[in-house]
Scaffold this motif. Structure first.
Motif, PDB file in Angstrom:
ATOM      1  N   PHE A 261     -11.103  -6.504  -3.830  1.00  0.00           N
ATOM      2  CA  PHE A 261     -11.072  -6.320  -2.499  1.00  0.00           C
ATOM      3  C   PHE A 261     -12.614  -5.575  -2.044  1.00  0.00           C
ATOM      4  N   ASP A 262     -12.951  -5.675  -0.477  1.00  0.00           N
ATOM      5  CA  ASP A 262     -13.839  -4.913  -0.612  1.00  0.00           C
ATOM      6  C   ASP A 262     -14.557  -3.787  -0.568  1.00  0.00           C
ATOM      7  N   ASP A 263     -15.237  -3.182  -0.644  1.00  0.00           N
ATOM      8  CA  ASP A 263     -15.436  -1.228  -0.893  1.00  0.00           C
ATOM      9  C   ASP A 263     -14.958  -0.560  -0.123  1.00  0.00           C
ATOM     10  N   ASP A 264     -14.695  -1.540   1.742  1.00  0.00           N
ATOM     11  CA  ASP A 264     -15.020  -0.936   2.182  1.00  0.00           C
ATOM     12  C   ASP A 264     -13.415  -0.622   3.426  1.00  0.00           C
ATOM     13  N   SER A 265     -12.011  -2.148   2.355  1.00  0.00           N
ATOM     14  CA  SER A 265     -11.025  -3.037   2.636  1.00  0.00           C
ATOM     15  C   SER A 265     -10.140  -1.042   3.284  1.00  0.00           C
ATOM     16  N   LYS A 266      -9.563  -1.848   3.949  1.00  0.00           N
ATOM     17  CA  LYS A 266      -8.909  -1.097   4.871  1.00  0.00           C
ATOM     18  C   LYS A 266      -7.212  -1.543   4.596  1.00  0.00           C
ATOM     19  N   LEU A 267      -7.333  -2.859   3.626  1.00  0.00           N
ATOM     20  CA  LEU A 267      -5.338  -2.226   3.557  1.00  0.00           C
ATOM     21  C   LEU A 267      -4.788  -1.543   2.709  1.00  0.00           C
TER      22      LEU A 267
ATOM     23  N   PRO B 214      -7.240  -1.528  -2.980  1.00  0.00           N
ATOM     24  CA  PRO B 214      -7.673  -0.296  -2.308  1.00  0.00           C
ATOM     25  C   PRO B 214      -7.094   0.821  -2.805  1.00  0.00           C
TER      26      PRO B 214
ATOM     27  N   THR C  67      -6.524   2.353  -0.231  1.00  0.00           N
ATOM     28  CA  THR C  67      -6.283   2.817   1.207  1.00  0.00           C
ATOM     29  C   THR C  67      -4.491   2.117   1.093  1.00  0.00           C
TER      30      THR C  67
END
Length: 268
Positions: A5-11, A30, A32
């Motif tokens: 997942f992207d480092d800035d994932s909001k999952l 992540p 989050t």
């Protein structure tokens, strides 16, 4: 094979059976994510690495979450409060599990590590209840419980059929339920905290162990039948003169080898 997942994932949420029976080998969750529902990684037969960060928002390791996967090691982040039933059951390669130094874990539920390959585990001091958690964890040799542990209940079959050779029961444990340590055939030493609050020992709690000597804490007011039966190495039993116990149940020490037992006069 790898889920990134992207480092800035909001999952925040991973649903039931999300990756069930997939061929993934590695996944990085992540921070989050606060909820992973039951069976999300169940029977992922190639899954060897799951990466949680300590600042993870995850609060519950849900039922059957990683069951029947070949993961070898697992880190439990600080905000996890509960490891639910069968979460890591039949993880035949799971040899190492570590907890955050700031762990808030409170419950380790029934069969959560059933038949896992763990040899050692250090129980976080925040845990208040262990219930059926390490049943038939046949490789488990060492269980570390700190003196400042908040543990109150050791549930039925909690360590039954494990290979532990000693156990420390911390002060706040009030209840040891039936069969908790039954068939721990290497268990020679049981140490209760000096200020033990233990009140109840369930039937067959220490049945068929290798205990050689036992001192029953003074606050114990009830011991059920066969709690120490088939303890063939048990030679010495000591009851405090101030014990709250008033009766000794039937077959409490059946098939033991007691040579010395100290029974206060008020016990019948």
């Amino acid at each position: 094979k790898t889920v990134l997942f992207d480092d800035d994932s909001k999952l925040q949420f991973i649903g039931t059976y999300a990756f069930n029976e997939s061929s993934i080998e590695r996944v990085k969750i992540p921070s989050t994510v606060h909820t992973i529902e039951s069976f999300a990684f169940y029977e992922c037969m190639n899954l060897i690495n799951v990466d949680f960060k300590d600042d993870s928002e995850l609060e519950i390791i849900n039922k059957f979450l990683f069951a029947c996967s070949p993961i070898k090691t697992m880190f439990i982040p600080s905000k996890v409060r509960s490891i639910e039933s069968y979460a890591f059951s039949s993880c035949d390669n799971l040899e190492n599990i570590t907890f955050s130094k700031n762990s808030r874990l409170q419950k380790i539920c029934d069969s959560s590590f059933f038949k896992a390959k763990l040899e050692r585990i250090s129980i976080p001091s925040s845990v208040t209840k262990i219930d059926y958690a390490f049943y038939e964890a046949e490789h488990l040799k060492t269980v570390e419980i700190s003196k400042d542990s908040k543990l109150q209940i050791i549930g039925k079959y909690s360590f039954c059929c494990s290979k532990i050779d000693s156990i420390f029961i911390p002060a706040h444990v009030r209840i040891i339920k039936s069969n908790a340590f039954e068939h721990c055939e290497n268990l020679k030493k049981v140490v209760f905290a000096d200020n033990s609050e233990l009140k109840y020992i369930g039937s067959h709690a220490f049945d068929n162990t290798a205990i050689e000597t036992i001192t029953i804490p003074s606050n114990v007011s009830k011991i059920k039948h066969n709690s120490f039966s088939h303890c063939k190495n048990l030679i010495t039993v000591d009851f405090s003169q101030s014990t709250k116990l008033t009766t000794i149940p039937e077959e409490l020490f059946d098939s033991s080898s007691i040579e010395f037992i100290n029974i206060p006069p008020h016990i019948t």
